[in-house]
Design an enzyme around this catalytic site. Structure first.
Site, PDB file in Angstrom:
ATOM      1  N   GLU A 217      40.008  48.828  46.013  1.00 35.71           N
ATOM      2  CA  GLU A 217      40.437  47.462  45.741  1.00 35.71           C
ATOM      3  C   GLU A 217      41.896  47.433  45.278  1.00 35.71           C
ATOM      4  OE1 GLU A 217      37.687  48.928  44.674  1.00 35.71           O
ATOM      5  OE2 GLU A 217      36.016  47.515  44.440  1.00 35.71           O
ATOM      6  N   GLY A 269      38.689  55.136  31.687  1.00 32.82           N
ATOM      7  CA  GLY A 269      39.210  53.809  32.049  1.00 32.82           C
ATOM      8  C   GLY A 269      38.844  52.718  31.058  1.00 32.82           C
ATOM      9  N   GLU A 356      28.701  50.309  31.146  1.00 30.70           N
ATOM     10  CA  GLU A 356      29.108  51.454  31.966  1.00 30.70           C
ATOM     11  C   GLU A 356      28.975  52.754  31.173  1.00 30.70           C
ATOM     12  OE1 GLU A 356      31.995  51.096  35.348  1.00 30.70           O
ATOM     13  OE2 GLU A 356      33.228  52.316  34.027  1.00 30.70           O
ATOM     14  N   HIS A 387      26.358  24.821  24.522  1.00 25.63           N
ATOM     15  CA  HIS A 387      26.094  23.757  25.485  1.00 25.63           C
ATOM     16  C   HIS A 387      25.726  24.310  26.850  1.00 25.63           C
ATOM     17  CE1 HIS A 387      27.553  20.681  22.654  1.00 25.63           C
ATOM     18  NE2 HIS A 387      28.370  21.653  22.254  1.00 25.63           N
TER      19      HIS A 387
HETATM   20  O1  LIG Z   1      41.572  53.169  37.179  1.00 27.27           O
HETATM   21  P1  LIG Z   1      40.850  53.415  38.431  1.00 27.27           P
HETATM   22  O2  LIG Z   1      40.785  54.859  38.802  1.00 27.27           O
HETATM   23  O3  LIG Z   1      41.424  52.587  39.550  1.00 27.27           O
HETATM   24  O4  LIG Z   1      39.370  52.977  38.244  1.00 27.27           O
HETATM   25  C1  LIG Z   1      38.998  51.640  38.055  1.00 27.27           C
HETATM   26  C2  LIG Z   1      37.537  51.488  37.690  1.00 27.27           C
HETATM   27  O5  LIG Z   1      36.722  51.760  38.804  1.00 27.27           O
HETATM   28  C3  LIG Z   1      35.593  52.628  38.717  1.00 27.27           C
HETATM   29  O6  LIG Z   1      34.752  52.368  39.784  1.00 27.27           O
HETATM   30  C4  LIG Z   1      34.837  52.594  37.435  1.00 27.27           C
HETATM   31  O7  LIG Z   1      33.684  51.802  37.533  1.00 27.27           O
HETATM   32  C5  LIG Z   1      35.651  52.121  36.266  1.00 27.27           C
HETATM   33  O8  LIG Z   1      35.253  52.869  35.159  1.00 27.27           O
HETATM   34  C6  LIG Z   1      37.130  52.292  36.493  1.00 27.27           C
HETATM   35  O9  LIG Z   1      37.814  51.850  35.360  1.00 27.27           O
END
Ligand SMILES: O=P(O)(O)OC[C@H]1O[C@H](O)[C@H](O)[C@@H](O)[C@@H]1O
Length: 544
Positions: A217, A269, A356, A387
């Site tokens: 992403e 993360g 997580e 509400h």
């Molecule tokens: O920082 P990145 O390597 O892009 O990871 C971004 C995120 O994606 C992963 O799928 C995990 O679920 C997260 O723990 C992580 O923070």
């Protein structure tokens, strides 16, 4: 680490707590009785500097707390916590330390991992963040057409996004550097298109944040943004910086001409807000000094977490109460309800942090756990939450609530008192009344107007929402999450559960690429359900 084969649910104290939970079902332990006890508030609350934790409306007695402290002792939580902050590789599945606490250490003491003092690297990144934010603020670092930056776009997802969003929202009142902050997290093109309508590309700095620098992403959004900047006639390279772990595919440093800030593999993360992950955007948005105050608050809570004895240790007590509610009283959800709009993004951050970290099925030694670890976390600020979903809280399926109150709001209130009270006083009237109503309930002849009560909550009070206190709040929830994991004897620092869906998405991406390059490519070899969805994507509509 606990000894092999250890399972907390097999210990004598766990059994005692099970029996005690049965006892607590008796009518004399209904919260409407418990809250009447003289001195209950004093006995079941803790204060630490600007932070007050009231658990008088939890379904606990002195005996409950004593048993819970015995549980903590049995699980050796203090020793595990010390191992963690001293740099032992407590993340055993990934052979890594878990040193987010080092990101806000100012003690001057070394913390070594594999013979390297990580504090030197952390200090270097702090200096880099300070220099960079000052240069952006004074215009020395600017966009490719020479204009000062006015917009920041954080491109990242999960732990590279949620914590920063929480803190940025919480401290919006302090964001006086003339920079607007936007978050491009979702690969959903609506996210990108919406941001395009809000920014001026010439004055936009994109901060690509990814620990791994492989997250699909984030990579897709970074490319979209780069293509957009280039199409706007800009030198995109002058509009990008990156935050990534040392040695990741994105760690190209000076050779790429892009300023790169390091975070490290020993910072997970979801625990990375106090590293460069939060530090780069927040020091730009708020100024480095305020980011530093936020770190100071987190550090101060870390010291409390490490040294306070169990009965005075706020993150530990709240972790134990969470476990009591979950494993012994049977609640499977937990709401986080701040009566403070700046904390509107706290719940999504705590949701990732907790779910997580602790949504696991095996102990640290790979034994299947036979009790739940982790609950469903959700939340919205009050009074809005009242509400929307509080009907369920009062008369439906019960769930414990963390209420959060702030004594002094960030903005001074005017003299307007619509119902004889200021808005802040109105907010407080609701904060106080909700916890009481949930605990005490109400009898009624009419069944629809009967409130069972006995619904537990805690209330966290803070003097104000200063950067220091927001740092404390963050570190409090981090420590609570870690303490819960240490009691359950699970590893809160890995997240293999997020991998399977990604692997399946990789397979599907290959199929989509095949159809993109060859319109004749058939999905016939796939299962019927998957085929249906892929065909709809390419048909652009539902079947007639
Ligand atoms: O920082 P990145 O390597 O892009 O990871 C971004 C995120 O994606 C992963 O799928 C995990 O679920 C997260 O723990 C992580 O923070």
């Amino acid at each position: 680490m606990a000894e092999k084969g250890f399972r907390i649910s097999k210990t004598p104290v766990w059994k005692k707590l099970k029996a005690h939970a049965e006892e607590m079902k008796r009518p004399e332990y209904h919260l409407k009785q418990l809250v009447q006890q003289q001195g209950r508030m004093k006995e079941f609350s803790l204060k630490h500097v600007d932070f007050f934790y009231d658990f008088s409306r939890q379904r606990v007695t002195r005996k409950t707390m004593d048993l819970l402290f015995e549980l903590a002792k049995t699980a050796k939580v203090h020793r595990k916590y010390r191992d963690k902050v001293e740099g032992l590789k407590v993340n055993v599945t990934e052979n890594r330390a878990a040193l987010h606490t080092a990101a806000r250490s100012f003690s001057g003491q070394s913390i070594c991992v594999d013979g390297v003092n990580v504090m030197e690297e952390i200090d270097a990144v702090r200096r880099q963040m300070r220099d960079f934010s000052e240069k952006v603020h004074d215009g020395t670092v600017c966009g490719s057409t020479g204009k000062t930056f006015r917009h920041l776009v954080v491109i990242g997802i999960g732990g590279s996004y949620l914590g920063t969003e929480f803190v940025a929202n919480a401290l919006f009142a302090y964001a006086d550097k003339g920079l607007e902050l936007h978050f491009l997290s979702n690969v959903d093109s609506h996210n990108f298109e919406t941001i395009k309508t809000k920014i001026d590309p010439e004055t936009t700095l994109c901060i690509v944040i990814s620990k791994s620098f492989t997250t699909v992403e984030t990579m897709a959004n970074a490319q979209q943004m780069k293509a957009y900047m280039t199409a706007c006639g800009l030198d995109a390279m002058k509009h990008f910086v990156t935050v990534t772990s040392k040695g990741s595919p994105g760690d190209k440093g000076k050779e790429s001409g892009i300023e790169t800030f390091h975070m490290f593999d020993f910072i997970g993360g979801r625990f990375s807000v106090t590293s460069a992950v939060g530090g780069v955007p927040l020091s730009l948005y708020l100024g480095y000094d305020r980011f530093n105050q936020f770190l100071e608050g987190a550090r101060e809570m870390d010291i409390h977490t490490k040294y306070a004895p169990s009965p005075e240790n706020i993150p530990l007590v709240s972790a134990l109460i969470g476990i009591w509610n979950n494993n012994f009283l049977g609640y499977q959800a937990q709401a986080v309800i701040p009566y403070a709009s700046p904390l509107s993004k706290l719940a999504p951050h705590i949701q990732q942090l907790n779910m997580e970290s602790n949504g696991k099925s095996v102990t640290i030694n790979n034994y299947e756990i036979d009790q739940s670890s982790g609950v469903i976390i959700f939340g919205e600020p009050g009074t809005n939450a009242q509400h929307s979903f509080f009907q369920l809280a009062h008369q439906g399926h019960p769930f414990p609530i963390d209420f959060i109150g702030v004594i002094t709001p960030q903005y001074p209130e005017g003299g307007c008192r619509p119902h004889g009270v200021s808005n802040h006083q109105e907010l407080w009237a609701n904060l106080i009344s909700q916890a009481t109503a949930l605990a005490v309930g109400k009898d009624s002849e009419e069944k629809t107007r009967f409130f069972q009560g006995n619904r537990p909550s805690s209330t966290l009070l803070m003097n104000d929402l200063s950067p220091v206190n927001v740092g404390r709040l963050l570190a409090y929830y981090e420590a609570q999450t870690v303490y819960k994991a240490f009691i359950w004897d699970i590893n809160p620092f890995d997240q293999f559960g997020v991998e399977l869906g990604k692997t399946i998405a990789n397979d599907l991406r290959r199929e989509i690429v095949a159809r993109n390059t060859n319109p004749e490519h058939s999905f016939g070899h796939m299962d019927e359900i998957t085929r249906f969805y892929l065909e709809r994507l390419f048909a652009g509509r539902l079947p007639l």
